[in-house]
Each structure stands twice: as C-alpha cells, then as structure tokens.
Design a protein around this motif. Structure first.
Motif, PDB file in Angstrom:
ATOM      1  N   PRO A  76     -49.149   5.345  35.612  1.00 37.86           N
ATOM      2  CA  PRO A  76     -48.724   3.982  35.936  1.00 37.86           C
ATOM      3  C   PRO A  76     -47.205   3.823  35.871  1.00 37.86           C
ATOM      4  O   PRO A  76     -46.544   4.362  34.978  1.00 37.86           O
ATOM      5  CB  PRO A  76     -49.422   3.143  34.864  1.00 37.86           C
ATOM      6  N   LEU A  77     -46.679   3.082  36.814  1.00 37.69           N
ATOM      7  CA  LEU A  77     -45.243   2.883  36.909  1.00 37.69           C
ATOM      8  C   LEU A  77     -44.642   2.355  35.612  1.00 37.69           C
ATOM      9  O   LEU A  77     -43.571   2.788  35.172  1.00 37.69           O
ATOM     10  CB  LEU A  77     -44.943   1.907  38.055  1.00 37.69           C
ATOM     11  N   ALA A  78     -45.343   1.415  34.978  1.00 31.61           N
ATOM     12  CA  ALA A  78     -44.809   0.777  33.778  1.00 31.61           C
ATOM     13  C   ALA A  78     -44.793   1.696  32.566  1.00 31.61           C
ATOM     14  O   ALA A  78     -44.212   1.347  31.535  1.00 31.61           O
ATOM     15  CB  ALA A  78     -45.612  -0.484  33.450  1.00 31.61           C
ATOM     16  N   LEU A  79     -45.414   2.889  32.675  1.00 35.24           N
ATOM     17  CA  LEU A  79     -45.470   3.802  31.540  1.00 35.24           C
ATOM     18  C   LEU A  79     -44.423   4.906  31.608  1.00 35.24           C
ATOM     19  O   LEU A  79     -44.287   5.681  30.663  1.00 35.24           O
ATOM     20  CB  LEU A  79     -46.859   4.442  31.445  1.00 35.24           C
ATOM     21  N   ARG A  80     -43.671   4.993  32.721  1.00 34.93           N
ATOM     22  CA  ARG A  80     -42.784   6.138  32.877  1.00 34.93           C
ATOM     23  C   ARG A  80     -41.349   5.731  33.189  1.00 34.93           C
ATOM     24  O   ARG A  80     -41.079   4.632  33.674  1.00 34.93           O
ATOM     25  CB  ARG A  80     -43.290   7.062  33.975  1.00 34.93           C
ATOM     26  N   ALA A  81     -40.447   6.672  32.871  1.00 37.78           N
ATOM     27  CA  ALA A  81     -39.037   6.540  33.234  1.00 37.78           C
ATOM     28  C   ALA A  81     -38.510   7.933  33.532  1.00 37.78           C
ATOM     29  O   ALA A  81     -39.084   8.939  33.092  1.00 37.78           O
ATOM     30  CB  ALA A  81     -38.238   5.886  32.109  1.00 37.78           C
ATOM     31  N   SER A  82     -37.406   8.005  34.268  1.00 31.94           N
ATOM     32  CA  SER A  82     -36.823   9.292  34.648  1.00 31.94           C
ATOM     33  C   SER A  82     -35.342   9.309  34.335  1.00 31.94           C
ATOM     34  O   SER A  82     -34.645   8.301  34.467  1.00 31.94           O
ATOM     35  CB  SER A  82     -37.022   9.563  36.147  1.00 31.94           C
ATOM     36  N   VAL A  83     -34.883  10.500  33.935  1.00 30.64           N
ATOM     37  CA  VAL A  83     -33.462  10.748  33.732  1.00 30.64           C
ATOM     38  C   VAL A  83     -33.052  11.879  34.660  1.00 30.64           C
ATOM     39  O   VAL A  83     -33.647  12.959  34.620  1.00 30.64           O
ATOM     40  CB  VAL A  83     -33.149  11.154  32.276  1.00 30.64           C
ATOM     41  N   LEU A  84     -32.066  11.638  35.513  1.00 34.17           N
ATOM     42  CA  LEU A  84     -31.513  12.672  36.381  1.00 34.17           C
ATOM     43  C   LEU A  84     -30.168  13.092  35.803  1.00 34.17           C
ATOM     44  O   LEU A  84     -29.213  12.310  35.788  1.00 34.17           O
ATOM     45  CB  LEU A  84     -31.346  12.154  37.804  1.00 34.17           C
ATOM     46  N   LEU A  85     -30.106  14.302  35.283  1.00 31.21           N
ATOM     47  CA  LEU A  85     -28.878  14.803  34.679  1.00 31.21           C
ATOM     48  C   LEU A  85     -28.000  15.469  35.737  1.00 31.21           C
ATOM     49  O   LEU A  85     -28.491  16.144  36.626  1.00 31.21           O
ATOM     50  CB  LEU A  85     -29.192  15.804  33.567  1.00 31.21           C
ATOM     51  N   ARG A  86     -26.701  15.266  35.609  1.00 29.74           N
ATOM     52  CA  ARG A  86     -25.729  15.875  36.510  1.00 29.74           C
ATOM     53  C   ARG A  86     -24.594  16.454  35.676  1.00 29.74           C
ATOM     54  O   ARG A  86     -24.417  16.112  34.512  1.00 29.74           O
ATOM     55  CB  ARG A  86     -25.167  14.825  37.472  1.00 29.74           C
ATOM     56  N   PHE A  87     -23.813  17.328  36.273  1.00 27.51           N
ATOM     57  CA  PHE A  87     -22.613  17.817  35.623  1.00 27.51           C
ATOM     58  C   PHE A  87     -21.510  16.762  35.763  1.00 27.51           C
ATOM     59  O   PHE A  87     -21.491  16.016  36.746  1.00 27.51           O
ATOM     60  CB  PHE A  87     -22.147  19.130  36.253  1.00 27.51           C
ATOM     61  N   PRO A  88     -20.599  16.700  34.818  1.00 31.41           N
ATOM     62  CA  PRO A  88     -19.506  15.722  34.930  1.00 31.41           C
ATOM     63  C   PRO A  88     -18.570  16.066  36.078  1.00 31.41           C
ATOM     64  O   PRO A  88     -18.512  17.215  36.527  1.00 31.41           O
ATOM     65  CB  PRO A  88     -18.802  15.827  33.570  1.00 31.41           C
ATOM     66  N   VAL A  89     -17.830  15.074  36.531  1.00 33.89           N
ATOM     67  CA  VAL A  89     -16.817  15.275  37.566  1.00 33.89           C
ATOM     68  C   VAL A  89     -15.519  14.633  37.092  1.00 33.89           C
ATOM     69  O   VAL A  89     -15.515  13.816  36.173  1.00 33.89           O
ATOM     70  CB  VAL A  89     -17.257  14.658  38.917  1.00 33.89           C
ATOM     71  N   GLY A  90     -14.426  15.011  37.710  1.00 35.14           N
ATOM     72  CA  GLY A  90     -13.145  14.375  37.424  1.00 35.14           C
ATOM     73  C   GLY A  90     -12.763  14.410  35.962  1.00 35.14           C
ATOM     74  O   GLY A  90     -12.743  15.468  35.322  1.00 35.14           O
ATOM     75  N   SER A  91     -12.485  13.227  35.433  1.00 35.62           N
ATOM     76  CA  SER A  91     -12.048  13.127  34.039  1.00 35.62           C
ATOM     77  C   SER A  91     -13.126  13.579  33.068  1.00 35.62           C
ATOM     78  O   SER A  91     -12.828  14.032  31.966  1.00 35.62           O
ATOM     79  CB  SER A  91     -11.624  11.694  33.719  1.00 35.62           C
ATOM     80  N   GLY A  92     -14.389  13.481  33.480  1.00 35.18           N
ATOM     81  CA  GLY A  92     -15.473  13.945  32.614  1.00 35.18           C
ATOM     82  C   GLY A  92     -15.398  15.446  32.378  1.00 35.18           C
ATOM     83  O   GLY A  92     -15.637  15.922  31.263  1.00 35.18           O
ATOM     84  N   ARG A  93     -15.059  16.203  33.423  1.00 37.68           N
ATOM     85  CA  ARG A  93     -14.888  17.647  33.247  1.00 37.68           C
ATOM     86  C   ARG A  93     -13.707  17.937  32.322  1.00 37.68           C
ATOM     87  O   ARG A  93     -13.788  18.797  31.440  1.00 37.68           O
ATOM     88  CB  ARG A  93     -14.655  18.314  34.600  1.00 37.68           C
ATOM     89  N   ARG A  94     -12.620  17.217  32.528  1.00 35.68           N
ATOM     90  CA  ARG A  94     -11.434  17.440  31.705  1.00 35.68           C
ATOM     91  C   ARG A  94     -11.730  17.151  30.233  1.00 35.68           C
ATOM     92  O   ARG A  94     -11.345  17.915  29.343  1.00 35.68           O
ATOM     93  CB  ARG A  94     -10.285  16.571  32.209  1.00 35.68           C
TER      94      ARG A  94
END
Length: 205
Positions: A144-162
């Motif tokens: 059921p939609l109300a029972l789930r959530a998703s996390v999409l992880l990405r690598f940092p870019v720009g200042s996040g990499r620094r």
C-alpha cells in the motif's frame, strides 16, 4: 500510522526523498515519514551509502536483523517459507535486493513478506542491489502506498564534493591543498576519493 487532523493526508501521498548519504547520516533527525512508515526502499548507484543509510533508519529499533537478500530468498524458496527471524524481527534490513525481473514468484513472496510485516507493525528496509538493477522497485505496486517511502541516494556535486573532500582530509590529517583535484574527478565517488587520498599518504619510513 495516520496522523490527526490536517496532518493525516501526508500519509496518503507518495514519499520520495533525494539526498546524499551525508545528509541522512548526520545529527539531524530523519524526515518524519522515514521514521514512521514501515516499508522503506533505499535506492542509488553503488557506493552512495545505501547500507549505511538503511542502518541509520533502523538504528533506534532494538533487535533489528540484517540479511543479504539472495541467500535468504534461496532458503525461502527451498523451504517454502521465510526464516522465522525474517518474519518476526522488529526491524529487517534486506541488502542487495536485485534480479527480480520476470521472477514473479519471488516478487510475490517478498511482497507478501514486507506487506505482512508492515501490517503487524514491523519495519522493513530494502536496499537496491549493485549496478543498475532497480528491480526492487517492482515491489512498489505490491504494498500500500501509505505504508512505504523511498530514498534515492546520489553523490554530492559542487560544494558538496568540496566539503566531503575537506572533511576526509581533516579526518586523515592530510593537507587539503594537495587533494583539491579529488573534487573535480570524473567519474566521482566516495571510494575514488579514498583511493585518491591513499595515494597522497607518504610511504612509511
């Protein structure tokens, strides 16, 4: 699970968060739906920190069980039932869930397991397997939609990499000036940064 008054509607909506692992592994509380929805999908390329984020999501639950998916599903297919600890653990992390395309029996078995666990108030986190296999998302329609959530992880870019490279230099007692090229590497990943910094460590006397 549902909230009171005007807040209840949020539990009927899709929940998808795009973050870097560092944004979810720090001191800040996790987003509310990641703390409260019983089924969480953690997606992203290899090396983005999926397992670490999954463990953080379940870190406050005593008795959590972590299992590699393939051995568990092979045993379940052989015995025609999931292992008792996978059915009853207060929290379950299935790591490296992959190869579900056209495996409808396995999809049904896994979908039934996570759905039944959720309805019993037990939490389950499923991590996408390595490479580009996103077949774990085939389970979306089985819970059921109300029972789930998703996390999409990405690598940092720009200042996040620094910021990441600076933090790793500080942790390893290395000068950032000599490691700046790690910010601009392509392709870029946490593992490649570590390899780059390894090369900057002087050999032992």
């Amino acid at each position: 699970m549902a909230g009171n008054g005007d807040n209840s509607g949020e539990f009927l909506l899709p929940a998808l968060f795009t973050r870097t692992s560092s944004e979810l592994l720090g001191r800040r509380p996790l987003p509310r739906v990641l703390r409260e929805r019983p089924i969480i999908f953690v997606l992203g390329p290899s090396g983005t920190g999926k397992s670490s984020v999954a463990r953080r999501i379940l870190s406050d639950i005593p008795g959590a069980v972590e299992s590699s998916f393939r051995p568990a599903v092979v045993a379940a297919a052989r015995n025609r039932v999931w292992a008792p600890e996978l059915r009853t653990a207060p929290a379950l992390l299935f790591d490296d869930v992959d190869c579900l395309h056209n495996r409808f029996g396995v999809q049904e078995m896994l979908g039934n397991l996570v759905r039944e666990r959720a309805l019993r108030g037990l939490r389950t986190v499923l991590c996408q397997g390595g490479g580009t296999d996103t077949s774990v998302t085939l389970l979306y329609d089985m819970v059921p939609l109300a029972l789930r959530a998703s996390v999409l992880l990405r690598f940092p870019v720009g200042s996040g990499r620094r910021q990441h490279v600076k933090a790793r230099c500080l942790a390893r007692d290395l000068p950032y000036a000599g490691a700046r090229s790690a910010v601009l590497m392509e392709p870029w990943s946490y593992a490649l940064v570590e390899s780059h910094l390894d090369a900057l460590v002087p050999p032992s006397a």
